[in-house]
Scaffold this active site. Structure first.
Site, PDB file in Angstrom:
ATOM      1  N   GLU A  91       0.937  -1.279   0.022  1.00 29.02           N
ATOM      2  CA  GLU A  91       0.036  -0.097  -0.140  1.00 29.02           C
ATOM      3  C   GLU A  91       0.811   1.415   0.063  1.00 29.02           C
ATOM      4  OE1 GLU A  91      -2.709  -0.102   3.455  1.00 29.02           O
ATOM      5  OE2 GLU A  91      -2.792  -2.311   3.263  1.00 29.02           O
ATOM      6  N   CYS A 104       3.118   8.263   1.701  1.00 26.86           N
ATOM      7  CA  CYS A 104       3.582   7.372   2.627  1.00 26.86           C
ATOM      8  C   CYS A 104       3.804   6.078   1.722  1.00 26.86           C
ATOM      9  CB  CYS A 104       2.504   7.319   3.516  1.00 26.86           C
ATOM     10  SG  CYS A 104       2.893   5.959   4.870  1.00 26.86           S
ATOM     11  N   CYS A 111       5.902  -7.925   7.516  1.00 25.21           N
ATOM     12  CA  CYS A 111       6.728  -7.352   8.332  1.00 25.21           C
ATOM     13  C   CYS A 111       6.968  -8.318   9.400  1.00 25.21           C
ATOM     14  CB  CYS A 111       6.275  -5.798   9.071  1.00 25.21           C
ATOM     15  SG  CYS A 111       7.309  -5.159  10.131  1.00 25.21           S
ATOM     16  N   CYS A 115       4.862  -6.189  16.058  1.00 23.56           N
ATOM     17  CA  CYS A 115       4.143  -5.147  16.897  1.00 23.56           C
ATOM     18  C   CYS A 115       2.636  -5.408  17.175  1.00 23.56           C
ATOM     19  CB  CYS A 115       4.459  -3.648  16.431  1.00 23.56           C
ATOM     20  SG  CYS A 115       5.907  -3.231  16.482  1.00 23.56           S
ATOM     21  N   CYS A 118      -0.240  -3.554  15.190  1.00 24.88           N
ATOM     22  CA  CYS A 118       0.116  -3.024  13.799  1.00 24.88           C
ATOM     23  C   CYS A 118      -0.570  -4.117  12.814  1.00 24.88           C
ATOM     24  CB  CYS A 118       1.418  -3.086  13.706  1.00 24.88           C
ATOM     25  SG  CYS A 118       1.683  -2.381  12.095  1.00 24.88           S
ATOM     26  N   CYS A 332      -1.616   2.097   7.765  1.00 30.50           N
ATOM     27  CA  CYS A 332      -1.092   1.164   6.863  1.00 30.50           C
ATOM     28  C   CYS A 332      -1.428  -0.181   7.252  1.00 30.50           C
ATOM     29  CB  CYS A 332       0.657   1.226   7.220  1.00 30.50           C
ATOM     30  SG  CYS A 332       1.126   1.038   8.970  1.00 30.50           S
TER      31      CYS A 332
HETATM   32  N1  SAH Z   1       8.055  -0.017  10.705  1.00 28.06           N
HETATM   33  C1  SAH Z   1       8.130   1.305  11.022  1.00 28.06           C
HETATM   34  C2  SAH Z   1       7.410   1.986   9.943  1.00 28.06           C
HETATM   35  C3  SAH Z   1       6.083   1.588   9.798  1.00 28.06           C
HETATM   36  S1  SAH Z   1       4.428   2.042  10.904  1.00 28.06           S
HETATM   37  C4  SAH Z   1       8.066   1.678  12.512  1.00 28.06           C
HETATM   38  O1  SAH Z   1       7.623   0.706  13.294  1.00 28.06           O
HETATM   39  O2  SAH Z   1       8.162   2.864  12.507  1.00 28.06           O
HETATM   40  C5  SAH Z   1       4.369   3.729  11.096  1.00 28.06           C
HETATM   41  C6  SAH Z   1       3.835   4.220  12.335  1.00 28.06           C
HETATM   42  O3  SAH Z   1       2.442   3.570  12.506  1.00 28.06           O
HETATM   43  C7  SAH Z   1       4.815   3.511  13.344  1.00 28.06           C
HETATM   44  O4  SAH Z   1       4.893   4.296  14.394  1.00 28.06           O
HETATM   45  C8  SAH Z   1       3.686   2.263  13.861  1.00 28.06           C
HETATM   46  O5  SAH Z   1       3.996   1.959  15.263  1.00 28.06           O
HETATM   47  C9  SAH Z   1       2.308   2.929  13.887  1.00 28.06           C
HETATM   48  N2  SAH Z   1       1.269   2.197  13.963  1.00 28.06           N
HETATM   49  C10 SAH Z   1       1.299   0.946  13.468  1.00 28.06           C
HETATM   50  N3  SAH Z   1       0.204   0.435  13.871  1.00 28.06           N
HETATM   51  C11 SAH Z   1      -0.767   1.574  14.387  1.00 28.06           C
HETATM   52  C12 SAH Z   1      -2.017   1.478  14.918  1.00 28.06           C
HETATM   53  N4  SAH Z   1      -2.768   0.410  14.940  1.00 28.06           N
HETATM   54  N5  SAH Z   1      -2.327   2.613  15.430  1.00 28.06           N
HETATM   55  C13 SAH Z   1      -1.469   3.459  15.456  1.00 28.06           C
HETATM   56  N6  SAH Z   1      -0.236   3.676  14.801  1.00 28.06           N
HETATM   57  C14 SAH Z   1      -0.089   2.495  14.433  1.00 28.06           C
END
Ligand code: SAH
Length: 344
Positions: A91, A104, A111, A115, A118, A332
């Site tokens: 995406e 973006c 990944c 986390c 995510c 994302c």
């Molecule tokens: N892997 C990288 C970049 C991708 S995610 C990283 O971890 O920074 C981009 C941002 O969105 C990151 O800060 C991630 O922690 C956050 N993110 C992911 N899922 C989310 C969610 N459900 N709500 C809010 N932020 C989220």
């Protein structure tokens, strides 16, 4: 296997043309064609038919197809789901900001970081993206939307520092004056905190903006939501951030997704302020986006307000991320997930 032509830097393309017995200026012509978004070598109309055939024989040319395109009725945010040449999908999101149009982009298919909040990590890592496939997201977003892209954020699917070499090459390509010519200061990269790679990035001393997904000020809390914290703890990560700032002179921005009852108490706010003291860093609070597969919920507006007040009273620079495209699930990983469930 054929060489991926769009992943070649201008000087590498020159060398490849020499090997094919072509004059050096061909590389310039071809690089400009590639940067204009041609989908086949036959579109390179100022090259002879023979040369076009020779290129097709020796090189692969990536060009994603649009699987889905969603436009927010509220703010014009556009979300693309791309089908890559091998059938995988990623995406990108195009957003309008006062400082310019921003895309973006994703850096990996899936990944590996795991986390808990995510959507991008649910199916694990499928593969890393090539430099060309990151460039294509910028290029084809611009071509399809008709919006000139001036800024890039690497905050889509994937962990960019887990795909370090390809990301660095992409940055050089997109930065190239004969290509899209987007300046490093217009590019942000977000990482979950791979300390060795943060140090490597500092040594490479680029002028991009580094964002770090901190999401908790202590190991106990961070461990619950980010498995990467088992490899690199909070203090170790913050020490690397200080080294990064000392080396590059670029302030780091910390991302903090507010999760109800997990990382949003006054104790967390006070500890966060203490840990960031003296760094001049900026904290970007993100109300957690709801992901249906996860039990985690966003913080209440009252808890967010209290958290912000504690940070402000301790002189921490804090902003709350504006939510763009709320009507199109623009965060994302969500569109790719939906597509995967649909085709199962
Ligand atoms: N892997 C990288 C970049 C991708 S995610 C990283 O971890 O920074 C981009 C941002 O969105 C990151 O800060 C991630 O922690 C956050 N993110 C992911 N899922 C989310 C969610 N459900 N709500 C809010 N932020 C989220």
């Amino acid at each position: 296997m054929k060489t991926d032509i769009k992943s070649l830097l201008p000087q590498e393309l020159s060398a490849a043309m020499q090997e094919l017995g072509e004059p050096a200026y061909r590389a310039g012509q071809i690089f400009r064609w590639l940067s204009s978004g041609v989908r086949s070598f036959d579109e390179m109309t100022n090259l002879s038919k023979q040369l076009r055939a020779k290129l097709a024989e020796n090189f692969d040319l990536t060009a994603p197809e649009i699987l889905r395109r969603q436009v927010s009725a509220q703010d014009g945010t556009i979300k693309y789901l791309w089908k890559l040449n091998d059938g995988n999908s990623v995406e990108s999101v195009v957003m309008k900001y006062a400082h310019g149009n921003t895309v973006c982009i994703s850096s990996e298919v899936g990944c590996a970081m795991g986390c808990a909040f995510c959507a991008s990590t649910i199916g694990g890592l499928v593969r890393k993206l090539r430099p060309s496939e990151m460039l294509d997201q910028v290029l084809f977003s611009q071509l399809d939307s008709g919006m000139r892209i001036s800024n890039i954020v690497l905050m889509g699917i994937g962990e960019p520092l887990d795909n370090y070499d390809n990301v660095l090459k992409f940055l050089k390509l997109v930065n190239s004056p004969d290509g899209m010519n987007i300046g490093m200061r217009h590019i942000s990269l977000s990482t979950c905190g791979l300390v060795d790679k943060v140090d490597k990035l500092a040594a490479d001393n680029l002028q991009l903006t580094l964002s770090v997904s901190l999401h908790a000020p202590d190991d106990e809390t961070r461990m619950k939501i980010m498995p990467v914290n088992k490899a690199y703890g909070v203090d170790e990560l913050l020490a690397a951030c200080r080294r990064y700032f000392a080396r590059t002179g670029r302030r780091i921005s910390f991302e903090y997704a507010m999760i109800d009852g997990v990382n949003d108490t006054p104790r967390h706010a006070a500890l966060l302020a203490e840990k960031l003291r003296g760094t001049g860093s900026h904290v970007n609070l993100i109300p957690l986006n709801y992901v249906s597969e996860s039990p985690l919920r966003p913080s209440t507006p009252e808890h967010m307000k209290e958290f912000i007040e504690i940070l402000k009273s301790r002189n921490v620079n804090v902003t709350v991320r504006r939510r763009l495209g709320p009507d199109i699930e623009a965060s994302c990983g969500q569109l790719r997930r939906a597509q995967m469930k649909h085709s199962q």
